[in-house]
Enzyme design. Structure first.
Site, PDB file in Angstrom:
ATOM      1  N   GLU A 278     -54.017  10.632 -50.269  1.00 43.23           N
ATOM      2  CA  GLU A 278     -53.088  10.160 -49.508  1.00 43.23           C
ATOM      3  C   GLU A 278     -52.939   8.507 -49.459  1.00 43.23           C
ATOM      4  O   GLU A 278     -53.995   7.889 -49.198  1.00 43.23           O
ATOM      5  CB  GLU A 278     -53.324  10.708 -47.803  1.00 43.23           C
TER       6      GLU A 278
ATOM      7  N   ARG B 288     -46.306  17.401 -33.508  1.00 38.90           N
ATOM      8  CA  ARG B 288     -46.680  17.137 -34.748  1.00 38.90           C
ATOM      9  C   ARG B 288     -48.090  16.569 -34.760  1.00 38.90           C
ATOM     10  O   ARG B 288     -48.817  17.176 -35.754  1.00 38.90           O
ATOM     11  CB  ARG B 288     -45.889  15.980 -35.573  1.00 38.90           C
TER      12      ARG B 288
ATOM     13  N   TYR C  34     -36.424  20.088 -26.389  1.00 38.35           N
ATOM     14  CA  TYR C  34     -37.393  21.180 -25.944  1.00 38.35           C
ATOM     15  C   TYR C  34     -38.612  20.648 -25.231  1.00 38.35           C
ATOM     16  O   TYR C  34     -39.071  19.657 -25.823  1.00 38.35           O
ATOM     17  CB  TYR C  34     -37.676  22.240 -27.133  1.00 38.35           C
TER      18      TYR C  34
ATOM     19  N   ASP D 218     -40.887  18.284 -49.211  1.00 43.27           N
ATOM     20  CA  ASP D 218     -39.516  17.423 -49.309  1.00 43.27           C
ATOM     21  C   ASP D 218     -39.817  16.887 -50.748  1.00 43.27           C
ATOM     22  O   ASP D 218     -38.501  16.523 -50.958  1.00 43.27           O
ATOM     23  CB  ASP D 218     -39.804  16.263 -48.287  1.00 43.27           C
TER      24      ASP D 218
HETATM   25  C1  LIG Z   1     -35.306  14.278 -37.213  1.00 40.68           C
HETATM   26  C2  LIG Z   1     -36.302  15.352 -37.961  1.00 40.68           C
HETATM   27  C3  LIG Z   1     -36.666  16.506 -37.345  1.00 40.68           C
HETATM   28  C4  LIG Z   1     -37.296  17.394 -37.872  1.00 40.68           C
HETATM   29  N1  LIG Z   1     -37.516  18.881 -37.357  1.00 40.68           N
HETATM   30  C5  LIG Z   1     -38.198  19.728 -37.968  1.00 40.68           C
HETATM   31  C6  LIG Z   1     -38.413  20.764 -37.356  1.00 40.68           C
HETATM   32  O1  LIG Z   1     -38.253  20.998 -36.218  1.00 40.68           O
HETATM   33  N2  LIG Z   1     -39.292  21.947 -38.301  1.00 40.68           N
HETATM   34  C7  LIG Z   1     -39.403  21.707 -39.580  1.00 40.68           C
HETATM   35  O2  LIG Z   1     -39.830  22.846 -40.189  1.00 40.68           O
HETATM   36  N3  LIG Z   1     -38.945  20.714 -40.078  1.00 40.68           N
HETATM   37  C8  LIG Z   1     -38.559  19.561 -39.469  1.00 40.68           C
HETATM   38  N4  LIG Z   1     -38.222  18.296 -40.202  1.00 40.68           N
HETATM   39  C9  LIG Z   1     -38.643  18.267 -41.495  1.00 40.68           C
HETATM   40  C10 LIG Z   1     -40.150  17.614 -41.761  1.00 40.68           C
HETATM   41  O3  LIG Z   1     -40.338  16.917 -40.773  1.00 40.68           O
HETATM   42  C11 LIG Z   1     -40.291  17.622 -43.227  1.00 40.68           C
HETATM   43  O4  LIG Z   1     -39.817  18.501 -44.090  1.00 40.68           O
HETATM   44  C12 LIG Z   1     -41.883  17.446 -43.516  1.00 40.68           C
HETATM   45  O5  LIG Z   1     -42.579  16.879 -42.642  1.00 40.68           O
HETATM   46  C13 LIG Z   1     -42.289  17.171 -44.970  1.00 40.68           C
HETATM   47  O6  LIG Z   1     -43.423  17.439 -45.133  1.00 40.68           O
HETATM   48  P1  LIG Z   1     -44.259  16.902 -46.856  1.00 40.68           P
HETATM   49  O7  LIG Z   1     -45.422  17.072 -46.348  1.00 40.68           O
HETATM   50  O8  LIG Z   1     -43.379  17.707 -47.585  1.00 40.68           O
HETATM   51  O9  LIG Z   1     -43.743  15.450 -46.674  1.00 40.68           O
HETATM   52  P2  LIG Z   1     -44.251  14.212 -46.029  1.00 40.68           P
HETATM   53  O10 LIG Z   1     -44.476  14.726 -44.383  1.00 40.68           O
HETATM   54  O11 LIG Z   1     -43.208  13.255 -46.202  1.00 40.68           O
HETATM   55  O12 LIG Z   1     -45.620  13.902 -46.480  1.00 40.68           O
HETATM   56  C14 LIG Z   1     -45.844  12.945 -47.529  1.00 40.68           C
HETATM   57  C15 LIG Z   1     -46.948  12.327 -47.733  1.00 40.68           C
HETATM   58  O13 LIG Z   1     -47.222  11.920 -49.108  1.00 40.68           O
HETATM   59  C16 LIG Z   1     -47.613  10.637 -48.955  1.00 40.68           C
HETATM   60  N5  LIG Z   1     -47.338   9.982 -50.284  1.00 40.68           N
HETATM   61  C17 LIG Z   1     -46.301   9.482 -50.566  1.00 40.68           C
HETATM   62  N6  LIG Z   1     -46.632   9.048 -52.096  1.00 40.68           N
HETATM   63  C18 LIG Z   1     -47.725   9.482 -52.365  1.00 40.68           C
HETATM   64  C19 LIG Z   1     -48.494   9.380 -53.720  1.00 40.68           C
HETATM   65  N7  LIG Z   1     -47.916   8.372 -54.796  1.00 40.68           N
HETATM   66  N8  LIG Z   1     -49.942   9.440 -53.648  1.00 40.68           N
HETATM   67  C20 LIG Z   1     -50.496   9.761 -52.373  1.00 40.68           C
HETATM   68  N9  LIG Z   1     -49.758  10.010 -51.299  1.00 40.68           N
HETATM   69  C21 LIG Z   1     -48.390  10.064 -51.283  1.00 40.68           C
HETATM   70  C22 LIG Z   1     -46.911   9.821 -47.735  1.00 40.68           C
HETATM   71  O14 LIG Z   1     -47.756   8.840 -47.253  1.00 40.68           O
HETATM   72  C23 LIG Z   1     -46.939  11.249 -46.818  1.00 40.68           C
HETATM   73  O15 LIG Z   1     -48.130  11.075 -45.886  1.00 40.68           O
HETATM   74  C24 LIG Z   1     -37.640  17.310 -39.277  1.00 40.68           C
HETATM   75  C25 LIG Z   1     -37.273  16.145 -39.990  1.00 40.68           C
HETATM   76  C26 LIG Z   1     -36.581  15.189 -39.336  1.00 40.68           C
HETATM   77  C27 LIG Z   1     -36.354  13.781 -39.904  1.00 40.68           C
END
Ligand SMILES: Cc1cc2nc3c(=O)[nH]c(=O)nc-3n(C[C@H](O)[C@H](O)[C@H](O)COP(=O)(O)OP(=O)(O)OC[C@H]3O[C@@H](n4cnc5c(N)ncnc54)[C@H](O)[C@@H]3O)c2cc1C
Length: 399
Positions: A33, A106, A217, A297
């Site tokens: 991370e 979260r 909510y 994402d």
């Molecule tokens: C306003 C809002 C409301 C939302 N509500 C919901 C909801 O109700 N329900 C739902 O399912 N989703 C919701 N989402 C979407 C959800 O928050 C995201 O889709 C989800 O958190 C993505 O998770 P992830 O693990 O793919 O990415 P992230 O949470 O972005 O995690 C990526 C991680 O990788 C790390 N990183 C980046 N580059 C590197 C690297 N080179 N080497 C090592 N680490 C690195 C970052 O620091 C980060 O910790 C919402 C989003 C928003 C903006």
């Protein structure tokens, strides 16, 4: 024989769930991370049954349930006067879709995942360590990891890019980057004692207004009301502003001035707002190159209008765990993951975008939408979400 070894870039919800999913199937996992400390900003998360079912399989749901709330319904209200346009009951969610519909903080989800990870000796989590390069070979992937000024090498059987919307791994695979969508999300946690009584109901409420919508909510036993206002806004995210920043309440007050008094009361009760630029991207068909795969994402950035970004990352984690235990060659397994997940995630990306347009309609088009919503009734409302929420579809085999 040594267990297979995966390197995962990113310890967001996607990376944490994938680590567990692989470790439970006998993998050794190095989870890197970039951030020095795992912080979770933005309070609430909806976890629809397609996601909560997988958290159950990962052994996380028992830890989460004491902190989660099962909303009784999703209520859609008209911004102008607060009239209820539709009510989708969720008390039958588990029976209908195979798992509960939850809302959680979260931080509570993150804690439950980290506790589960701490019990798995085969997972090694390192913070302050960024994946900064990789080269995929025939038998392994060579990975460069940066920790401060130190750059060192690691080798693994596969690399999973769980590094979020601005993914380094995605960029290195040559896929399009996500772009600012023109919408910003304003988030606040409101002390329930200061919120209008209608907002303390155990429901997810969605207000629809011209070019804006508001979702709220209750969380943590109803102590706080998680509130998210989404507006179109001319905003140029960059530098420190990229992820989130303080939002000026006057802006929201002006944008919501024609809204029903109850909604405005909630907006005023928020102690402070944080603003997040929202990113979007066309679906891509290639998440995998040799022994490297994208999840969450990084694979499918999406607008939050269906509340599915984290849910889809959790689905990815579930499928990766399944395909990588079949004893097949790793490249073949990762391609099977891509085939299982790409079409479904692309559909969710497209539907989220379509939902954005519908939510923010104005004038006669909004009137038509409201009339349609009113005519639907609870059963048709539920049926509209079967393809998405049914836990059996989370493997990518929806009809
Ligand atoms: C306003 C809002 C409301 C939302 N509500 C919901 C909801 O109700 N329900 C739902 O399912 N989703 C919701 N989402 C979407 C959800 O928050 C995201 O889709 C989800 O958190 C993505 O998770 P992830 O693990 O793919 O990415 P992230 O949470 O972005 O995690 C990526 C991680 O990788 C790390 N990183 C980046 N580059 C590197 C690297 N080179 N080497 C090592 N680490 C690195 C970052 O620091 C980060 O910790 C919402 C989003 C928003 C903006």
């Amino acid at each position: 024989m040594n267990p297979p070894h995966a390197v995962i870039a990113g310890a967001g919800i996607g990376g944490l769930c994938t680590s567990l999913s692989l470790a439970l199937r006998g993998w050794r996992v190095s989870l890197y991370e970039k951030a020095k400390v795992l912080e979770e900003t933005g309070a609430g998360l909806q976890l629809s049954p397609n996601a909560s079912a997988i958290l159950g399989k990962l052994g996380v749901i028992e830890r989460l349930t004491p902190f989660a709330l099962r909303p009784k319904a999703i209520r859609i209200r008209r911004a102008r006067d607060g009239a209820t346009l539709a009510l989708m009951p969720l008390d039958e969610a588990e029976r209908r879709w195979g798992a509960p519909y939850l809302v959680v903080h979260r931080a509570d989800l993150q804690r439950a995942l980290l506790e589960a990870i701490a019990r798995e000796p085969s997972i090694r989590l390192q913070t302050g360590a960024a994946v900064a390069g990789f080269a995929t070979g025939e038998d392994s992937v060579a990975i460069a990891v940066e920790q401060g000024a130190v750059r060192r090498k690691a080798a693994a059987d596969c690399l999973i890019g769980a590094d979020g919307v601005r993914s380094f791994v995605r960029q290195r695979l040559g896929a399009d980057s996500a772009r600012f969508s023109g919408w910003t999300a304003w988030r606040a946690a409101v002390d329930a004692a200061h919120a209008p009584p209608a907002m303390r109901r155990e429901e997810i409420t969605l207000w629809l207004g011209p070019n804006a919508h508001l979702v709220h909510y209750p969380l943590r036993g109803g102590a706080i009301i998680n509130s998210v206002a989404i507006v179109d806004e001319d905003f140029r995210p960059g530098g420190a502003d990229f992820w989130s920043g303080a939002g000026a309440p006057e802006f929201l007050e002006a944008r919501f001035s024609s809204w029903d008094a109850t909604a405005r009361e909630l907006l005023r009760a928020a102690p402070d707002w944080r603003k997040w630029p929202l990113f979007d991207c066309h679906p891509i068909a290639r998440w995998v190159a040799g022994r490297v795969a994208l999840i969450g994402d990084a694979a499918h950035p999406m607008l939050p209008f269906l509340a599915q970004g984290a849910a889809q990352a959790i689905e990815d984690a579930g499928v990766l765990g399944e395909v990588l235990t079949r004893g097949q060659n790793i490249e073949t397994s990762l391609r099977a993951y891509q085939e299982a997940r790409c079409p479904r995630a692309a559909r969710v990306q497209k539907e989220s975008r379509r939902q954005a347009k519908i939510y923010h309609l104005a004038g006669p088009a909004a009137l038509l939408r409201d009339t349609t919503l009113r005519a639907l009734g609870p059963q048709k409302m539920l049926a509209r979400y079967d393809w998405l929420y049914d836990a059996r579809n989370a493997r990518g085999h929806e009809g």
